[in-house]
Each structure stands twice: as structure tokens, then as C-alpha cells.
Write a protein that holds these residues in place. Structure first.
Motif, PDB file in Angstrom:
ATOM      1  N   ALA A 146     116.377 -45.345 107.783  1.00 16.50           N
ATOM      2  CA  ALA A 146     116.130 -44.764 108.987  1.00 16.50           C
ATOM      3  C   ALA A 146     114.040 -44.996 108.241  1.00 16.50           C
ATOM      4  O   ALA A 146     113.081 -44.882 108.824  1.00 16.50           O
ATOM      5  N   ASP A 147     114.181 -44.367 106.780  1.00 15.00           N
ATOM      6  CA  ASP A 147     112.029 -44.151 106.464  1.00 15.00           C
ATOM      7  C   ASP A 147     112.061 -45.807 106.325  1.00 15.00           C
ATOM      8  O   ASP A 147     111.231 -46.153 107.189  1.00 15.00           O
ATOM      9  N   LEU A 148     112.964 -46.875 106.124  1.00  5.30           N
ATOM     10  CA  LEU A 148     112.870 -48.453 106.181  1.00  5.30           C
ATOM     11  C   LEU A 148     112.194 -48.031 107.429  1.00  5.30           C
ATOM     12  O   LEU A 148     111.438 -48.611 108.079  1.00  5.30           O
ATOM     13  N   ALA A 149     113.208 -48.374 108.245  1.00  3.59           N
ATOM     14  CA  ALA A 149     113.062 -48.898 110.038  1.00  3.59           C
ATOM     15  C   ALA A 149     111.271 -48.273 111.071  1.00  3.59           C
ATOM     16  O   ALA A 149     110.581 -48.241 111.692  1.00  3.59           O
ATOM     17  N   LEU A 150     110.957 -46.805 110.873  1.00  5.83           N
ATOM     18  CA  LEU A 150     109.859 -46.330 110.506  1.00  5.83           C
ATOM     19  C   LEU A 150     108.612 -46.441 110.232  1.00  5.83           C
ATOM     20  O   LEU A 150     107.758 -46.291 111.312  1.00  5.83           O
ATOM     21  N   LEU A 151     109.132 -46.142 109.047  1.00  2.00           N
ATOM     22  CA  LEU A 151     107.865 -46.821 107.580  1.00  2.00           C
ATOM     23  C   LEU A 151     106.483 -47.759 108.297  1.00  2.00           C
ATOM     24  O   LEU A 151     105.170 -46.974 108.584  1.00  2.00           O
ATOM     25  N   PRO A 152     106.713 -48.801 108.493  1.00  2.44           N
ATOM     26  CA  PRO A 152     106.082 -49.748 109.269  1.00  2.44           C
ATOM     27  C   PRO A 152     105.537 -49.109 110.615  1.00  2.44           C
ATOM     28  O   PRO A 152     103.861 -50.107 110.449  1.00  2.44           O
ATOM     29  N   PHE A 153     105.827 -48.440 110.789  1.00  5.97           N
ATOM     30  CA  PHE A 153     104.997 -48.251 112.997  1.00  5.97           C
ATOM     31  C   PHE A 153     104.610 -47.626 112.489  1.00  5.97           C
ATOM     32  O   PHE A 153     103.573 -46.955 112.585  1.00  5.97           O
ATOM     33  N   VAL A 154     104.713 -45.995 111.558  1.00  9.18           N
ATOM     34  CA  VAL A 154     104.050 -44.791 111.030  1.00  9.18           C
ATOM     35  C   VAL A 154     102.262 -45.708 110.319  1.00  9.18           C
ATOM     36  O   VAL A 154     101.466 -45.121 110.955  1.00  9.18           O
ATOM     37  N   ARG A 155     103.332 -46.808 109.847  1.00  3.15           N
ATOM     38  CA  ARG A 155     101.892 -47.640 108.643  1.00  3.15           C
ATOM     39  C   ARG A 155     101.019 -48.064 109.744  1.00  3.15           C
ATOM     40  O   ARG A 155      99.803 -48.071 110.006  1.00  3.15           O
ATOM     41  N   GLN A 156     101.350 -48.347 110.994  1.00  7.42           N
ATOM     42  CA  GLN A 156     100.298 -49.143 112.177  1.00  7.42           C
ATOM     43  C   GLN A 156      99.793 -47.924 112.955  1.00  7.42           C
ATOM     44  O   GLN A 156      98.807 -48.337 112.549  1.00  7.42           O
ATOM     45  N   PHE A 157     100.067 -46.586 112.799  1.00 10.75           N
ATOM     46  CA  PHE A 157      99.774 -45.651 113.390  1.00 10.75           C
ATOM     47  C   PHE A 157      98.216 -45.391 112.442  1.00 10.75           C
ATOM     48  O   PHE A 157      97.659 -44.959 113.339  1.00 10.75           O
ATOM     49  N   ALA A 158      98.775 -44.860 111.535  1.00  7.19           N
ATOM     50  CA  ALA A 158      97.745 -44.785 110.691  1.00  7.19           C
ATOM     51  C   ALA A 158      96.497 -45.534 110.535  1.00  7.19           C
ATOM     52  O   ALA A 158      95.213 -44.874 110.731  1.00  7.19           O
ATOM     53  N   TYR A 159      96.683 -46.812 110.534  1.00 12.14           N
ATOM     54  CA  TYR A 159      95.447 -47.509 110.506  1.00 12.14           C
ATOM     55  C   TYR A 159      94.844 -48.212 111.920  1.00 12.14           C
ATOM     56  O   TYR A 159      94.136 -48.500 111.312  1.00 12.14           O
ATOM     57  N   ILE A 160      94.861 -47.088 112.526  1.00  9.88           N
ATOM     58  CA  ILE A 160      94.196 -47.069 113.973  1.00  9.88           C
ATOM     59  C   ILE A 160      93.341 -46.579 113.738  1.00  9.88           C
ATOM     60  O   ILE A 160      91.811 -47.058 113.750  1.00  9.88           O
TER      61      ILE A 160
END
Length: 211
Positions: free
Chosen positions: A150-164
């Protein structure tokens, strides 16, 4: 005809990132083929029925869903026990891939969705992130002090949102989420899967991943 696994990927795509994270964690040796999304090679289009990355060509079939690729890799070798996770983890992944990703896209690419309220979509995404922050109380990862799939599956999307808007993201009341993301961004695993490769062209020598 080659029989080794071939991963078609795009470096910045969060779905491709999480596939590479699992493949790297499992130590799977594969041929990596980077593509340009605006100039997809014919060999890729003949591989992926959806014409999207990631796509993993195996000897008998193709996996073109990122989560399927993650599970395939970790079922082969899972030294970090990433698949050892409660059912709630799969629910978090489903929420990430459904409502959160939709709200992320509606926020990041708001000009493509003129009929939607960007602030309302951002709040939908933020509500999910506040839930993740609560999950991280007293622990470094979503289900304890070690990562799961779950950590690995979610982190790239949280990263994408953060860098908006990273400054806005860092100003929100989710300190544990920020720390979780920043540890990931500084990790050797993330650095490994974000190496830059030139786009693949017919006749190129194989680019090996995990060698």
C-alpha cells in the motif's frame, strides 16, 4: 524472439513508478523500455491493449495494470514482506486509484474540466490525504514501522498531488504525511526507480533494470 520480461514505462507516470518500485523491491531483472507518450512506438502499441504504461510483456501474456505488475513481482520474491498487509490496505489502494486519482486529475488539470469546481475537487483529494495522515499516527508507514505494498502503491500519487503546489501542500495540517512522503523521496529505492533513460528505439541494445 525474446523471452525475458520487458517493461514499457514512462519515468514520471505514477502508475509506472509504482510498478518499478515493486519490481525493484523484488529484484526482478527485466528489460526496461522508456517511451515518449506523444510518440509511442509501434512495438509498444502492439503490446499494450490499452496503449498505456506500464505494460509488462511476459513470455505468455501481458500485464498492463500497474497493480497486477506489482503483485506479480512480489509473488515471485518479497524479501520486505510487502504483501503482508491487512485487507484495509487494499481498500486504501482502491480509494487511491478511484476517487483520489480522479480528484487529483481534476485539480492538476483543472483547465480540462471547466464544468468542475477545482476547489471542491482539491478538497476531495485533501480529505483522503487527511485520512492517510491519521493512519500514520505513531508509526512511520501506513500499517506499522515497515512499508507494505500500500505504501508503494500510494506514494507516487501523493507525490504527484504534492507537486501541484508543494508550498501549499507543506502548509497543510498533515505533518506525518509530509514526513512519510519526504522519507520516500530521499530513499535509495526512489532514486533507483527514477533514473533517466533515453526513449527506446527499434534495434537498441537492451537496457537492464535491477542488474
Amino acid at each position: 524472439m525474446t523471452h525475458h520480461p520487458i517493461l514499457w514505462t514512462f519515468r514520471r507516470c505514477p502508475y509506472a513508478i509504482r510498478a518499478r518500485l515493486a519490481l525493484a523491491s523484488a529484484g526482478c531483472k527485466i528489460e526496461l523500455r522508456e517511451i515518449r507518450l506523444k510518440d509511442k512506438p509501434q512495438a509498444f502499441l502492439q503490446t499494450s491493449a490499452s496503449s498505456t504504461v506500464p505494460a509488462l510483456r511476459l513470455k505468455e501474456h501481458v500485464l498492463d495494470e500497474s497493480l497486477d505488475i506489482m503483485v506479480w513481482a512480489l509473488e515471485k520474491n518479497d524479501p520486505m514482506k510487502l504483501l503482508d498487509m491487512p485487507q484495509e490496505g487494499w481498500c486504501l489502494i482502491s480509494a487511491n486509484d478511484g476517487p483520489f486519482k480522479a480528484a487529483l486529475d481534476h485539480t492538476k488539470y483543472s483547465s480540462c474540466y471547466p464544468d468542475l469546481d477545482k476547489l471542491a475537487e482539491c478538497e476531495t483529494a485533501a480529505s483522503y490525504l487527511r485520512h492517510l495522515d491519521k493512519k500514520l499516527v505513531g508509526q512511520s508507514h501506513l500499517f506499522g514501522d515497515r512499508p507494505t505494498i500500500a505504501d508503494l502503491a500510494l506514494l507516487p500519487f501523493v507525490r504527484q498531488f504534492a507537486y501541484i503546489d508543494r508550498a501549499w501542500f507543506d502548509g497543510q495540517p498533515w505533518p506525518r504525511l509530509i514526513a512519510w512522503l519526504d522519507r520516500f523521496l530521499a530513499s535509495e529505492l526512489f532514486m533507483q526507480v527514477m533514473n533517466k533513460y533515453p526513449p527506446w528505439a527499434e534495434g537498441d541494445a537492451p537496457t537492464w533494470f535491477n542488474t
